[in-house]
Scaffold this motif. Structure first.
Motif, short mmCIF file in Angstrom:
data_model
loop_
_atom_site.label_atom_id
_atom_site.label_comp_id
_atom_site.label_asym_id
_atom_site.label_seq_id
_atom_site.Cartn_x
_atom_site.Cartn_y
_atom_site.Cartn_z
N LEU A 87 -30.46 -46.29 59.82
CA LEU A 87 -30.18 -46.38 58.39
C LEU A 87 -30.35 -45.02 57.70
N ASN A 88 -31.33 -44.24 58.15
CA ASN A 88 -31.47 -42.89 57.60
C ASN A 88 -30.23 -42.05 57.88
N TYR A 89 -29.66 -42.22 59.08
CA TYR A 89 -28.44 -41.48 59.42
C TYR A 89 -27.28 -41.95 58.54
N ALA A 90 -27.18 -43.26 58.31
CA ALA A 90 -26.13 -43.80 57.44
C ALA A 90 -26.27 -43.25 56.03
N ASP A 91 -27.51 -43.20 55.53
CA ASP A 91 -27.76 -42.68 54.19
C ASP A 91 -27.40 -41.19 54.11
N ALA A 92 -27.75 -40.43 55.15
CA ALA A 92 -27.43 -39.00 55.19
C ALA A 92 -25.94 -38.75 55.22
N GLN A 93 -25.18 -39.69 55.80
CA GLN A 93 -23.72 -39.57 55.86
C GLN A 93 -23.05 -40.16 54.62
N SER A 94 -23.85 -40.54 53.63
CA SER A 94 -23.35 -41.09 52.36
C SER A 94 -22.52 -42.36 52.56
N LYS A 95 -22.91 -43.18 53.53
CA LYS A 95 -22.24 -44.46 53.72
C LYS A 95 -22.71 -45.45 52.65
N SER A 96 -21.82 -46.30 52.20
CA SER A 96 -22.21 -47.37 51.29
C SER A 96 -23.11 -48.35 52.03
N ILE A 97 -24.22 -48.70 51.42
CA ILE A 97 -25.21 -49.58 52.07
C ILE A 97 -25.34 -50.87 51.27
N VAL A 98 -25.24 -51.99 51.98
CA VAL A 98 -25.43 -53.30 51.37
C VAL A 98 -26.64 -53.95 52.03
N PRO A 99 -27.76 -54.10 51.30
CA PRO A 99 -28.94 -54.72 51.89
C PRO A 99 -28.80 -56.24 51.98
N VAL A 100 -29.32 -56.81 53.05
CA VAL A 100 -29.34 -58.26 53.25
C VAL A 100 -30.79 -58.67 53.47
N MET A 101 -31.31 -59.56 52.64
CA MET A 101 -32.69 -60.00 52.78
C MET A 101 -32.77 -61.22 53.68
N CYS A 102 -33.62 -61.13 54.71
CA CYS A 102 -33.69 -62.21 55.71
C CYS A 102 -35.09 -62.80 55.86
N GLU A 103 -36.04 -62.35 55.08
CA GLU A 103 -37.42 -62.81 55.27
C GLU A 103 -38.09 -63.03 53.92
N ARG A 104 -38.56 -64.24 53.70
CA ARG A 104 -39.23 -64.55 52.44
C ARG A 104 -40.57 -63.79 52.35
N GLY A 105 -40.85 -63.27 51.17
CA GLY A 105 -42.10 -62.56 50.96
C GLY A 105 -42.03 -61.09 51.32
N ASN B 111 -16.54 -54.72 47.32
CA ASN B 111 -16.79 -53.94 46.11
C ASN B 111 -17.56 -52.66 46.40
N ALA B 112 -18.25 -52.58 47.55
CA ALA B 112 -19.00 -51.37 47.91
C ALA B 112 -18.12 -50.29 48.51
N LEU B 113 -16.85 -50.61 48.79
CA LEU B 113 -15.96 -49.61 49.37
C LEU B 113 -15.76 -48.44 48.42
N ASP B 114 -15.70 -47.26 48.98
CA ASP B 114 -15.41 -46.07 48.20
C ASP B 114 -14.06 -46.23 47.52
N SER B 115 -13.89 -45.60 46.36
CA SER B 115 -12.64 -45.73 45.62
C SER B 115 -11.44 -45.22 46.40
N ASN B 116 -11.70 -44.35 47.39
CA ASN B 116 -10.61 -43.81 48.22
C ASN B 116 -10.29 -44.70 49.42
N VAL B 117 -11.08 -45.76 49.61
CA VAL B 117 -10.88 -46.65 50.75
C VAL B 117 -10.39 -48.00 50.23
N PRO B 118 -9.15 -48.38 50.48
CA PRO B 118 -8.64 -49.67 50.01
C PRO B 118 -9.26 -50.82 50.80
N GLU B 119 -9.28 -52.01 50.20
CA GLU B 119 -9.86 -53.16 50.90
C GLU B 119 -9.10 -53.51 52.17
N THR B 120 -7.84 -53.10 52.25
CA THR B 120 -7.05 -53.38 53.46
C THR B 120 -7.56 -52.59 54.66
N ALA B 121 -8.33 -51.53 54.42
CA ALA B 121 -8.80 -50.68 55.52
C ALA B 121 -9.78 -51.40 56.44
#
Length: 302
Positions: A76-94, A132-142
């Protein structure tokens, strides 16, 4: 194969859940990438890097085990460094993201896949957020699979029908009243800050109901610019007045918080005016700022 994919980043103890999400996304037509299906071979670091490099969105499935995993941290640090859009998913209560995970996901709203939520609702929310997290230069069809690439086996009963389409922004739907926040088109002059446009509540989403989200770099501060008019959402605490105007300053700064009481997989959020120190609510049929967060402050991100 499609050039871009949606990468699923997870710790192996929840592999069964991630498998369900992976299959659901691909049945819907989204090119999801999961290590056990699409790319772990040879050096694990090289494989993870390839997964991130070809991703346009990375979904991180957050648990305490994910937080403790060295490989998940590197990924995830590598994804963040590459400026990838990140969508968090919560899987554990508390569990609450902190440390390195809290820094990367600060200001992002997670999709609820915790035990007890409705899988179908959560999957729909995830699909909408990924698109909706896609970059404005990346169409949803991609990120769509072609018909020939989609799974041949019958779709699971747990996979809902979802129409993939990138919206022009976010619509705020009030949880209690079912009304959409929209700009009215009426302009009023304010002696201290010039022209302001008033806001109204609509029964259906229209062009002026959509807001383009912006953030201060590495900050929890958000701005919301109206898709149709380019006016920034603001709050004047002196007159308890919700408005839009052409430029943004302190009174147009918002802190967006997840409604952690929600258990149905919908993206419940709370809007807090950073300057006015009030929550955006609807009371007695009117938009207002309130000091204490309650159920009438909850908006659904549509």
């Amino acid at each position: 194969m499609a050039k871009h994919h949606v990468m699923l980043s997870y710790q192996w103890n929840i592999q069964k859940l991630v498998e369900e999400v992976y299959k659901g996304l691909r049945h819907i037509g989204i090119n999801a990438w999961m290590d056990v299906h699409d790319g772990i071979s040879g050096n694990i670091n090289d494989s993870m890097a390839r997964g991130v490099d070809n991703a346009v969105v990375v979904c991180c499935f957050m648990t305490s085990d994910y937080f403790s995993s060295k490989n998940c941290k590197k990924e995830l640090n590598y994804a963040d460094a590459q400026s990838k859009s990140i969508v968090p998913v919560m899987c554990e209560r508390g569990f609450k993201a902190q440390g390195w995970l809290g820094i990367i996901t600060a200001g992002l709203l997670w999709i609820d896949f915790r035990e007890g939520t409705v899988f179908e609702n959560s999957l729909i929310s995830l699909v909408k957020e990924v698109v909706n997290a896609l970059d404005s230069n990346v169409p949803e069809t991609a990120i769509r699979l072609s018909q020939s690439e989609m799974p041949k086996e019958a779709a699971s009963a747990r996979v809902p029908e979802v129409h993939i389409k990138k919206k022009p922004g976010r619509a705020f739907l009030h949880k209690l009243t079912g009304k959409f926040l929209a700009e009215s088109g009426q302009v009023k002059f304010h002696p201290a800050s010039g022209s302001r446009s008033t806001l109204v509540l609509r029964d259906k989403a229209e062009d002026t109901s959509y807001w383009v989200e912006g953030r201060q770099s590495k900050s929890e501060i958000h701005f919301f610019k109206n898709y149709a008019t380019n006016g920034y959402l603001g709050y004047d605490p002196n007159g308890d007045y919700i408005y839009t105007k052409a430029q943004h300053y302190g009174a147009e700064e918002w802190i967006l918080k997840a409604d952690e009481q929600s258990s149905d997989g919908r993206r419940g959020v709370v809007l807090f005016a950073n300057f006015g120190k009030k929550y955006l609510a609807i009371r007695d049929g009117k938009l207002t700022g309130v000091s204490k967060y309650s159920e009438d402050c909850i908006w659904i991100l549509d």
